[in-house]
Structure formats: C-alpha cells, structure tokens
Motif scaffolding. Structure first.
Motif, mmCIF file in Angstrom:
data_model
loop_
_atom_site.group_PDB
_atom_site.id
_atom_site.type_symbol
_atom_site.label_atom_id
_atom_site.label_comp_id
_atom_site.label_asym_id
_atom_site.label_seq_id
_atom_site.Cartn_x
_atom_site.Cartn_y
_atom_site.Cartn_z
ATOM 1 N N SER C 27 82.841 39.517 20.888
ATOM 2 C CA SER C 27 82.190 39.840 22.162
ATOM 3 C C SER C 27 80.675 39.892 22.017
ATOM 4 O O SER C 27 79.936 39.588 22.940
ATOM 5 C CB SER C 27 82.702 41.173 22.690
ATOM 6 N N TYR C 28 80.197 40.272 20.826
ATOM 7 C CA TYR C 28 78.747 40.332 20.650
ATOM 8 C C TYR C 28 78.117 38.963 20.781
ATOM 9 O O TYR C 28 77.178 38.756 21.539
ATOM 10 C CB TYR C 28 78.370 40.946 19.302
ATOM 11 N N TYR C 29 78.668 37.979 20.033
ATOM 12 C CA TYR C 29 78.068 36.651 20.088
ATOM 13 C C TYR C 29 78.253 36.030 21.461
ATOM 14 O O TYR C 29 77.420 35.272 21.935
ATOM 15 C CB TYR C 29 78.667 35.756 18.997
ATOM 16 N N LEU C 30 79.358 36.374 22.097
ATOM 17 C CA LEU C 30 79.593 35.884 23.453
ATOM 18 C C LEU C 30 78.470 36.322 24.377
ATOM 19 O O LEU C 30 77.876 35.506 25.098
ATOM 20 C CB LEU C 30 80.936 36.428 23.955
ATOM 21 N N SER C 31 78.147 37.605 24.323
ATOM 22 C CA SER C 31 77.100 38.088 25.244
ATOM 23 C C SER C 31 75.732 37.601 24.775
ATOM 24 O O SER C 31 74.839 37.382 25.579
ATOM 25 C CB SER C 31 77.149 39.605 25.369
ATOM 26 N N ASN C 32 75.583 37.402 23.477
ATOM 27 C CA ASN C 32 74.299 36.924 22.977
ATOM 28 C C ASN C 32 74.042 35.473 23.411
ATOM 29 O O ASN C 32 72.944 35.131 23.826
ATOM 30 C CB ASN C 32 74.272 37.042 21.456
ATOM 31 N N ILE C 33 75.068 34.640 23.323
ATOM 32 C CA ILE C 33 74.882 33.243 23.754
ATOM 33 C C ILE C 33 74.692 33.194 25.271
ATOM 34 O O ILE C 33 73.885 32.411 25.771
ATOM 35 C CB ILE C 33 76.061 32.366 23.298
ATOM 36 N N SER C 34 75.403 34.045 25.992
ATOM 37 C CA SER C 34 75.168 34.126 27.442
ATOM 38 C C SER C 34 73.705 34.432 27.696
ATOM 39 O O SER C 34 73.073 33.865 28.590
ATOM 40 C CB SER C 34 76.011 35.234 28.076
ATOM 41 N N TYR C 35 73.174 35.343 26.880
ATOM 42 C CA TYR C 35 71.772 35.731 27.025
ATOM 43 C C TYR C 35 70.849 34.545 26.779
ATOM 44 O O TYR C 35 69.910 34.310 27.535
ATOM 45 C CB TYR C 35 71.484 36.874 26.037
ATOM 46 N N PHE C 36 71.117 33.786 25.736
ATOM 47 C CA PHE C 36 70.281 32.602 25.473
ATOM 48 C C PHE C 36 70.321 31.656 26.670
ATOM 49 O O PHE C 36 69.306 31.093 27.062
ATOM 50 C CB PHE C 36 70.767 31.836 24.227
ATOM 51 N N MET C 37 71.527 31.486 27.213
ATOM 52 C CA MET C 37 71.674 30.525 28.318
ATOM 53 C C MET C 37 70.982 31.013 29.596
ATOM 54 O O MET C 37 70.588 30.209 30.425
ATOM 55 C CB MET C 37 73.145 30.218 28.574
ATOM 56 N N GLU C 170 80.279 39.679 33.363
ATOM 57 C CA GLU C 170 80.126 40.285 32.051
ATOM 58 C C GLU C 170 81.190 39.672 31.149
ATOM 59 O O GLU C 170 82.171 39.105 31.640
ATOM 60 C CB GLU C 170 80.270 41.811 32.121
ATOM 61 N N GLY C 171 80.969 39.721 29.857
ATOM 62 C CA GLY C 171 81.941 39.169 28.918
ATOM 63 C C GLY C 171 82.229 37.695 29.187
ATOM 64 O O GLY C 171 81.324 36.907 29.432
ATOM 65 N N PHE C 172 83.525 37.340 29.179
ATOM 66 C CA PHE C 172 83.941 35.945 29.376
ATOM 67 C C PHE C 172 83.461 35.378 30.702
ATOM 68 O O PHE C 172 82.976 34.260 30.769
ATOM 69 C CB PHE C 172 85.478 35.837 29.335
ATOM 70 N N THR C 173 83.650 36.184 31.743
ATOM 71 C CA THR C 173 83.264 35.704 33.072
ATOM 72 C C THR C 173 81.805 35.299 33.096
ATOM 73 O O THR C 173 81.451 34.241 33.614
ATOM 74 C CB THR C 173 83.510 36.813 34.109
ATOM 75 N N GLN C 174 80.966 36.158 32.498
ATOM 76 C CA GLN C 174 79.539 35.870 32.477
ATOM 77 C C GLN C 174 79.266 34.575 31.726
ATOM 78 O O GLN C 174 78.538 33.708 32.187
ATOM 79 C CB GLN C 174 78.790 37.035 31.816
ATOM 80 N N TYR C 175 79.892 34.436 30.571
ATOM 81 C CA TYR C 175 79.671 33.262 29.732
ATOM 82 C C TYR C 175 80.028 31.980 30.485
ATOM 83 O O TYR C 175 79.217 31.057 30.581
ATOM 84 C CB TYR C 175 80.506 33.381 28.460
ATOM 85 N N TYR C 176 81.241 31.953 31.022
ATOM 86 C CA TYR C 176 81.672 30.713 31.678
ATOM 87 C C TYR C 176 80.912 30.461 32.969
ATOM 88 O O TYR C 176 80.670 29.324 33.335
ATOM 89 C CB TYR C 176 83.187 30.721 31.913
ATOM 90 N N PHE C 177 80.545 31.532 33.644
ATOM 91 C CA PHE C 177 79.774 31.345 34.879
ATOM 92 C C PHE C 177 78.438 30.680 34.566
ATOM 93 O O PHE C 177 78.054 29.685 35.189
ATOM 94 C CB PHE C 177 79.541 32.688 35.580
#
Lengths: 287, 414, 333
Positions: C27-37, C170-177
């Motif tokens: 989950s950490y890297y997930l939110s971190n990559i979301s942050y980069f994007m 947040e989490g997965f939803t945030q990443y894929y969105f």
C-alpha cells in the motif's frame, strides 16, 4: 524637512536594493538573454567570498569585498566554459541548467560552510536627524549603485568593447565573419555579469545574515527590474527601479509590507502589458 | 500432496511467527527533521538530541526490554517532503511513533496524515500554540509560557509603550495577538504593529516607522534567515530600543553568529539554552544543564550550539519512553492514555509535565538578556510555567477527542 | 484504437505495466506512485503550451494552487452534502479554467510574448502566494472554511462517493483513477497536437505573424491551449490536495513554480509521453536522493539537471525513448 529626507532615504534605499539586485542580471539576462536562475547564487558567492576572506585572513572589509568579487568572476568564467557556452541560442534550456547550478551551489555552501557564517559588522557609523537615525553605509550604497550603473553604461555604450559585445550578441554570425572572436566576447561579457552580481553580494554581506540561501533574497527583485527595464537595460534600469521602488515604498508606507509586495508585482504585470518595450523603450522611443 | 501443503502452511506460519519475533524486538521511532534547507541551523542540534536520548535509553536496556530504533528522513525544510515521508514512516516502516517538524506549516502538513492513520506524534518546537489534537503531544514552549513572562517584565523595566514587528504569517500574527492582549492586560499601549512578509530582507523603512512611533519596548517576532537581517540593520541605523522576542537566541543562536552589537539589548524567554549552567552558577538548573551538556558534548563535541529545541527533542523521547513503560505496550491508544495520566520527566532544565487536557508540556522559563558584546545573562527564572490557555479555553482531550488548531480569536467551542 | 496502439507500442506497454503494478506492491508504494502521478498533469499542461506553442509559462502553479484551494474551500463549506466529493471538484476546475481564460486573454490579446509571459505568470503566482501567506487571521474565512495562511488548509473530504466503500480516491481507487485520467489526458493531448488547431498552434511557435497573415486567429488558438494547460495544472492541484489532505501557499512559490519547468525541459518538452514518464521519474529520483543521499541529495539532483541539459538538449527521457525505439525493432510502428 526631516520628513522629506526620510522619504528620500527610504525611497533611495529601496531603489538601490533593486538596482544592485538587477545589475549583474542586466548583463546576463538583459543583454545575453540567458535566463539565469542561478543569479542569486552568484550573489551568494560574492557574499561568502567576502565574509570568508575577511574572517580567515583578517582582511579589511574593502579588500575582502574585492576578493569576493574576484572569486565570483572566476566562478563565472568556469561556469561559462563548462556549461553556459553550450546554451547560447537556446535561452529556455538555460532555465534548467541554471536551476541545477543554483541547487548545487547553495547546497555545496551548506555542506562546506555549515548553515550560517558568523556575520560581519556593517561598516561606517550612523547619524541622527531629530528623532531619526540613519545608517551611513545605506547612503553609501545608494550612491554606489548609481556610480556602478554609470560606469556600466559607459562600458557597454561608449567603449569599443561595448560596441563589440552588443554587436556580437545581436548578430553573432556577422560579428564572427568580421573576425571577432565571439567566444571570447561571450566569456568576458558573462564574467562581467557574474562580477557585478559578486559586487552585490559583497556589498550586502555585512548587512544581512550570511546563509547559503542569501542570494534568493535578490532573485525576484532582479528579474522584475531587468524585465521592466526593457531591451536596453542600462538605459531602462534607473527609471524601472525608480518606478517600482516608488510603488513599493509608498504602498508599504500607507498599508503594509505584504500589500507593498503585491502592488510591486501587479505593477510589473501592468508595465509589461502597457509598455512592452519596457522603460528603455519609452526613453529611446522605439515603440 | 497434502504433506506438501501442510509443509508449506507450517513453514509459512513459522515465518510469520518468527518474523514477528524478529521485528518486534525494537520500538521504531520515526523522525522527520530538516537536516538541510532553511531551517537546518536550528534543527541539527535537535536531531543529535534525539540520537543522544535513544542511545542513553538503549544503554540502560531499552523500554519494556526492547531497544529503541530510529528511522529518520531528511525533510529538506520542504512541506511536500514532510507529507511523503510521514506516509513512508507510517505505511512502509510501520513506526510506533513519529517525532519532528520545525515549522508550523510542516507540522500542519503531516497532521492530516498522522490523524488519518491514528499515529502518535510528538511536535518538539516552540510555536504559536493552539494545537488540540488527540494524537499530538507538544514538548515545545507556547505563547502563554513565553509572552506572559517576558512582556510584563519588559514593560515594568522599560515602559508601557510597545511596538511589535512580526512575520506576516500564522506564527507572527498569532504571537502578535498574544503580545497585544498581554500589553493591554498590563495597562500598556500598543504604539504600533507591523507585519512583514517572510521574503523581506531590507528594513530601512521598518526602522523609520519604529522611530516615528517612539516605543519603549520593541517586540521582534521575526522568522527565518532573511528576516534575521533586521538585527544587523537596526544596529547599523542606531535604533537602540530594548527588544523582546520568543524566537531568536533560543533557536538559531543569533547572539553567537552575528557580530555585536546587532543583538545587544535583546530579551528572550526560552525553556533552555546551553548557557544556563554557565550563567546560573549553582543550584538545580546549574547541575542539570551542566550534566546534560557534558553528555551532549561527549557524543557531539563539535556541536556549535545546543538550543531549546534540542532540549525539547531530548525530553520528548524520554517522555515517550516513560509512557510506554507505564502503558506496558506500544499500542498507541494505551500510550496516549498513559501520557494523559500525567507523565513528568526531569530534563535538562527541570521537570516537564504533560498537561492531560491539551497534551502540551509545562516548562521552566529562563528570561535571557543579551548584553554588551552579546554577553548572556539570566535576570529571572520562572518556575513550572503551565500551558494553561488551551485547557481553559475548552480543549479537553481525554474527554473529547479533537483534531484542530485554535487561536485566541477563534477558541474551541465549549 | 488498434491503430493507436500499433503506433504507440512503448506507451501502451508502459501503461500495461503500470496497470499491473498494484499486484506486486504494497500500500505504501501504491500511494507513493499515485503521488508521483499527481504531478504529471501540470507537466503535461506545460508541455502542451511550451513544447508545441513555445509559450513558456513560469506560473502554472497558480492554477495548481487555485484549484487546490477552491476544492478545499467549496468541499469544506458543503461538508456532508450529498456528492460534495464529486461536484466540488468540477466546480473547482471550472473556477480554475475561468481564471486561466482571464490570464490567457490578458496575455495573448494584450500582446505579451516570449520571456515576458514567463515573468507575468510568475508574478501572478507570487501575488497569490504572498496574499495567501498572510491569511491566518479569522477575517480570512470563506463561509466556514478558514484559509489559514502560511500553514495551509486541511480538513477537506476525500474526493469521491463518501457513502461507498471503494468510492473514494484512496488506495487502489486513487491509483487506477489517476492512471486512467493520465492515459485519457495523453490520448487527448496527442489528438490535439495532430488536429488542425494543434498544427496552427505549432506554427505560431515558428512565426506568429505569418500564421496570422494566413488568416488564422493566432490569439484564439493560443488561448484555447492555455486554458487546457491551466485545467491540467488544476487537476494536479486537486489530486495533490486530495492525496495529502492539505494545500499550502508555498505550493505556489518560486521553488514550486520552477519545478514543472525543470521536469518538462529535462524530460523532453516536445513529447507528451516522455514528459509523463519524466515527471514520475524525476519526482521519484528527488525523493530517493532525499532518502539515501542526505545532504548530497540536492547536489546530485542539480548535477543531473545540468548534465542532462548540457549533453541532451532535447530532454533525457525523450533521448532514451528514441534510443530504445531505435534499438528494439519491434517497438517501431
């Protein structure tokens, strides 16, 4: 009478700050068209050169200042040879390179000299008029800024080197075909710009907290002054800086410093909109 | 087939169990401090103080038989770094507690993340006060501790006309509000107030405005390296008005870094500075400070200055250790409960007790005078000054969880 | 669609990899990559106006900040109202693009060009930063939302349907969105670039007057591109605000304003995909350096920037992309 002197003093103080912030950038950005985001760091080099040499070798202040300026010139020459000369003709790319330089310089100073240097004392004394007292050094700065600018005007507008430099930067191919060593002219002009920024650093070093980020205090003022000065920066600098400092000091006087800064930035926007050639365009009438 | 599956399952389970044992051996302390950037100068001694406290506790066998382990990132005086690394500490490193932040903005940047994760957080800095947050504990001094001691003392000594210059943002504005209120309560007059943006480094105009108002006392609530240039410039102009502050000297040791007379005639209230034991030559404060400095210098002989935030950082680690010891676990809710039961630690400048209602610490406050040639003296010591305001204004965290920051003009709704 | 993929195999493969990432990371890297994007949109917007049209705005952060603040103010005021986490975003984006329209009108119809655009936009972002820094007092309250000055705003709800379990960003939803939005933005930007409007915009970089004399409305085209870029910067601002639950004036300051310019130039301003990857790479890099390099992190970052402009004038990511396509025959279309 004292009130009038106060107004002149405050206005002159703000004016000399803008002029001295901008003076090196007027050459490097105003003439050479390099968007030098590391301008502040050139000032930092001048300030550190001054303070470090004054402390380390116990030099008297004027000599330490000269030392600081020389170091900045050398620094400028090295940078020009290594990086800047590859960026002539692509001014927008110079943004990234000079931003990188600015990161490297300020952080290196932090690593080498620590977060702050022990300060110097402001030279000269102070004098009183009624309830008010004034720093003599500040008044010296006002005069010095004008003298420096006058010398610069003569150098670039009245000497053969000046003509050569302006011609080279305007039309490098033609200058080159006329036998001018354009690479040398660029180097020297850049070094002059760096040296001027070094002078600014040296002059303000004894009046400010000497930290690695000291140069950043000058960068916004420098850019707005040079841009509003227009295409011939040495003609436009004084009217531009006068106008901007008049706006800032009067708004700060009636409201507060934050509104003064906002008014300053707004007037820059309006000048660019309504005086696209800047103040120098207004003077030389080339609208 | 069945055998293989059981084998896999048992080995898997044992790995989980084993790793649990492996990783549970230490208590992980996350630290976010600005080792580089604008605030580095005041923060580096703080980082060393954390390390010192952890080393001492570990030398005594740790807490609950576990060693303390620091996980630290350099936040580069950058708010977005604080957010990135707060998440990293919580989600990746899975720390038990977070310490750190220098500026209020960086604290506010991570507070939403801390609160969302229900992480325990210690903010160890003097600040503008008012944070009433169930998950946050503050070991630094707040305005009621620094100003209600300093301002009346200065007014008594020099006169009732006060002028404030303050950084034009949260810290300066709220501190100025405190000064205004205390001046009024003590029968004084505010003859002027000026707020100055953080980017300003030239002060001739400000100096003239001050001279026009002729104050007896000048409160300088100036923040950052640019604004610190005020002191050299006012000395050069020969302003010569006694100054009071809550920020200088005790954080970035301007009295050591600036050439005299820039800071002469400056008064500041701190809860610790390294000169305490050399100025106060005997008694409790002398002994405690001397002892602390000896241990500090043994570990970091080249430290240029040990400031009040270093003492706050040192206290914070020890207070956390005491609370874990008392709770018997690192489980956050239990540790908060223990902290709210009234924990005290006898630190470098005497006892610091956590006020259960507001989660702030009490302090010994030293009134420091910077004299001729920047010689430091301590004309007065205020014992056991409480962080009373939040509790009186209606912040009562053990009874009512809250996650806000309040100001005197916007107190908690009771 | 198939044709699009065939022509852009490298982007397609990259997005395929990105969309399978969450299976392998915690989950950490997930939110971190979301942050980069989150940061890619402001870069893409800048690449649009700078890379194609030669308009260097140094103040895209004003739209970033304005969008973040608008979202915060609106959503805090209507906390608890049904769907606030959705429509407040659209409202904030509307405000941002209206502001983009005003600024763009002022610039292009006011005859401001070249480096002056950079200075004017920088001045605008600094004005907003300076103003917001001093709004700590209670008088700066909009409805129930305090602007809270330099320390910044917090307390906004997470974007999305508050009522649904997976309906919030947040989490997965945030990443894929964010990933989907980025793909969409890239496709639309490519379409714009190759449209007639995009070609005219490209031509204005070379010679404004000639394009105008051919009968095209230069200002209008520039304005349209500028508004799109402000919208993209606004998307970044809102996503960033949502990611950290926090927005501050310093996100509009000089340092923040310079970052998108640096990202875009170092990545290769003429290619949207390179800018997308480059922004992620550079934000990641500066974070990695901060974690591992201690005080040398910033020096290393500076060196990378200097070296990349000195030796790879078209951008380091674009250079790598071209090298890769050149070497791997299969990637060529």
């Amino acid at each position: 009478m004292i009130m009038l002197f106060n107004i002149v003093y405050q206005f002159g103080d703000a004016l000399s700050f803008l002029l001295l912030s901008a003076i090196g950038l007027a050459v490097i950005f105003g003439m050479m068209k390099i968007i030098n985001l590391a301008h502040g760091e050139f000032i930092t080099v001048g300030a550190y050169g001054t303070v470090v040499s004054a402390k380390a070798f116990n030099l008297p202040l004027p000599i330490a200042m000269a030392f600081g300026v020389i170091i900045t010139i050398i620094f400028g020459l090295i940078l020009e040879k290594l990086i800047i000369r590859h960026l002539y003709g692509r001014p927008l790319d110079s943004v990234v390179a000079t931003w990188g330089i600015s990161l490297i310089v300020s952080q290196s100073f932090l690593v080498i000299f620590g977060p702050s240097l022990e300060g110097l004392q402001t030279p000269l004394g102070n004098f009183k008029l009624g309830d008010y007292s004034y720093s003599e050094y500040r008044i010296f700065l006002i005069f010095f800024a004008f003298i420096l600018l006058g010398l610069l005007y003569i150098l670039f507008m009245k000497t053969s080197f000046g003509t050569l430099a302006r011609a080279t930067i305007e039309k490098p191919e033609i200058a080159s075909s006329m036998g001018v060593n354009i690479s040398n002219v660029y180097s020297v002009t850049f070094a002059i710009g760096a040296g001027l920024a070094g002078i600014t650093g040296a002059l303000y070093a004894p009046t400010m907290t000497v930290v690695p980020s000291i140069g950043q205090a000058f960068i916004v003022s420098a850019f707005i002054t040079v841009v509003t000065a227009g295409a011939s920066p040495f003609i436009g600098l004084i009217p531009a800086a006068s106008f901007l400092s008049a706006v800032q000091t009067s708004v700060t006087f009636y409201y507060k410093a934050t509104i003064g800064i906002i008014a300053l930035l707004f007037s820059v926007i309006l000048i660019i909109r309504f005086l696209p050639k800047g103040f120098s365009g207004l003077i030389t009438k080339e609208k | 087939m069945k055998k293989i599956i059981t084998l896999i399952i048992t080995s898997f389970l044992s790995i989980i169990l084993f790793s649990n044992v492996l990783f549970a051996e230490t208590i992980k302390l996350g630290i976010l401090e600005d080792e580089t950037g604008n605030f580095a100068i005041a923060v580096i001694p703080k980082i060393h103080a954390y390390e010192l406290a952890v080393k001492e506790i570990n030398a005594k066998g740790g807490v609950l038989g576990k060693k303390l382990e620091i996980v630290r990132y350099d936040t580069q005086s950058d708010n977005t770094r604080f957010q990135e690394f707060a998440r990293r500490l919580i989600e990746k490193d899975k720390v038990d507690v977070v310490f750190g932040a220098f500026s209020s903005a960086s604290r506010e940047a991570i507070r939403p993340i801390i609160d969302k994760a229900k992480m325990l957080y210690f903010y160890n800095n003097q600040y503008e006060g008012g944070v009433c947050d169930k998950n946050v504990f503050v070991t630094g001094a707040v305005p009621e501790q620094q100003f209600s001691t300093l301002v009346p003392w200065l007014m008594e000594k020099y006169g009732k006309n006060v002028y404030t210059i303050a950084a034009d943002y949260n810290f300066g504005q709220i501190s100025a509000e405190w000064v205004r209120q205390i001046v009024k309560e003590n029968g004084g007059t505010m003859v002027g107030e000026e707020f100055i943006p953080l980017d300003v480094s030239q002060f001739s105009q400000t100096i003239q405005k001050i001279q026009a108002a002729k104050p007896d006392v000048l409160m300088t609530l100036m923040v950052g390296a640019k604004q610190a240039s005020f002191y050299e410039q006012q000395a050069a102009a020969g302003l010569g008005i006694p100054m009071g502050t809550s920020v200088n000297v005790g954080q970035a040791y301007e009295h050591r870094r600036f050439a005299p007379p820039a800071l002469e005639n400056m008064y500041v209230t701190v809860n610790y500075i390294e000169e305490v034991h050399s100025v106060i030559t005997s008694g409790e404060y002398h002994e405690k400070s001397k002892d602390f400095m000896a241990r500090f210098k043994a570990e970091y002989p080249d430290e240029p200055y040990v400031n009040m935030e270093a003492a706050n950082a040192y206290n914070a680690i020890n207070i956390y250790a005491l609370a874990v010891e008392k709770a018997g676990t690192t489980e956050k809710a239990k540790v908060i409960e223990a902290l709210e039961s009234g924990i005290s630690f006898d630190g470098p400048s005497g006892v610091v007790s956590i006020d259960p209602k507001s989660h702030h610490g009490s302090h010994t406050i030293f009134l420091v005078e910077v004299g001729k040639g920047h010689k430091v003296s301590i004309p007065k010591v205020f014992k056991d000054v409480q962080p009373y305001w939040l509790g009186e204004a209606g912040c009562n965290l053990p009874e009512k969880a809250d996650y806000s920051q309040y100001t005197p003009s916007k107190p908690p709704k009771s | 669609m198939l044709n699009l993929i065939k022509k852009n195999k490298l982007p397609f493969i990259s997005f395929l990899i990105l969309s399978f990432f969450p299976i392998f990371i915690d989950s950490y890297y997930l939110s971190n990559i979301s942050y980069f994007m989150c940061w890619t949109f402001i870069s893409l917007g800048l690449a649009l106006i700078w890379g194609i049209g030669g308009v260097l705005s140094f103040g895209q952060t004003v739209f970033f900040g304005l969008a973040g603040y608008s979202f915060a103010v609106i959503s805090i005021n209507f906390l608890g109202v049904v769907g606030v986490g959705i429509w407040s975003v659209f409202l904030a984006l509307l405000i941002t693009s209206l502001f983009g329209l005003i600024v763009g009108y002022f610039l292009f119809y006011g005859g401001i060009y070249d480096v002056f655009i950079g200075i004017v936009t920088l001045a605008i972002t600094l004005v907003l930063e300076t103003f917001l820094q001093q709004t700590a007092g209670p008088e700066y309250t909009i409805g129930t939302a305090r602007l809270n000055g330099f320390n910044g705003m917090q307390g906004m709800p997470t974007i999305g349907f508050q009522e649904l379990k997976y309906g919030r960003l947040e989490g997965f939803t945030q990443y894929y969105f964010i990933l989907t939005l980025a793909i969409l933005a890239l496709i639309l930007l490519y379409k714009f670039k190759n449209s007639k409007l995009g070609l005219i915009f490209l031509a204005t970089k070379e010679d404004r007057n000639r394009v105008a004399s051919l009968g095209y409305n230069v200002q209008k085209v520039q304005l349209i591109a500028f508004v799109i870029s402000s919208l993209l910067a606004g998307i970044s601002g809102i996503l960033y605000t949502n990611w950290g639950g926090y927005i501050t004036p310093s996100s509009m300051g000089l340092v923040s304003a310079a970052l998108p310019v640096v990202w875009v130039a170092a990545s290769g301003k003429k290619d949207f995909f390179s800018v997308f990857i480059g922004t992620i790479f550079l934000v990641w890099l500066s974070q990695m350096l901060a974690i591992n390099g201690a005080q040398f992190a910033i020096i290393a970052m500076g060196l990378i920037l200097v070296i990349s402009t000195r030796f790879f004038p078209d951008g380091i990511i674009l250079m790598f992309k071209n090298k890769l396509i050149e070497k791997v025959k299969w990637l060529q279309s």
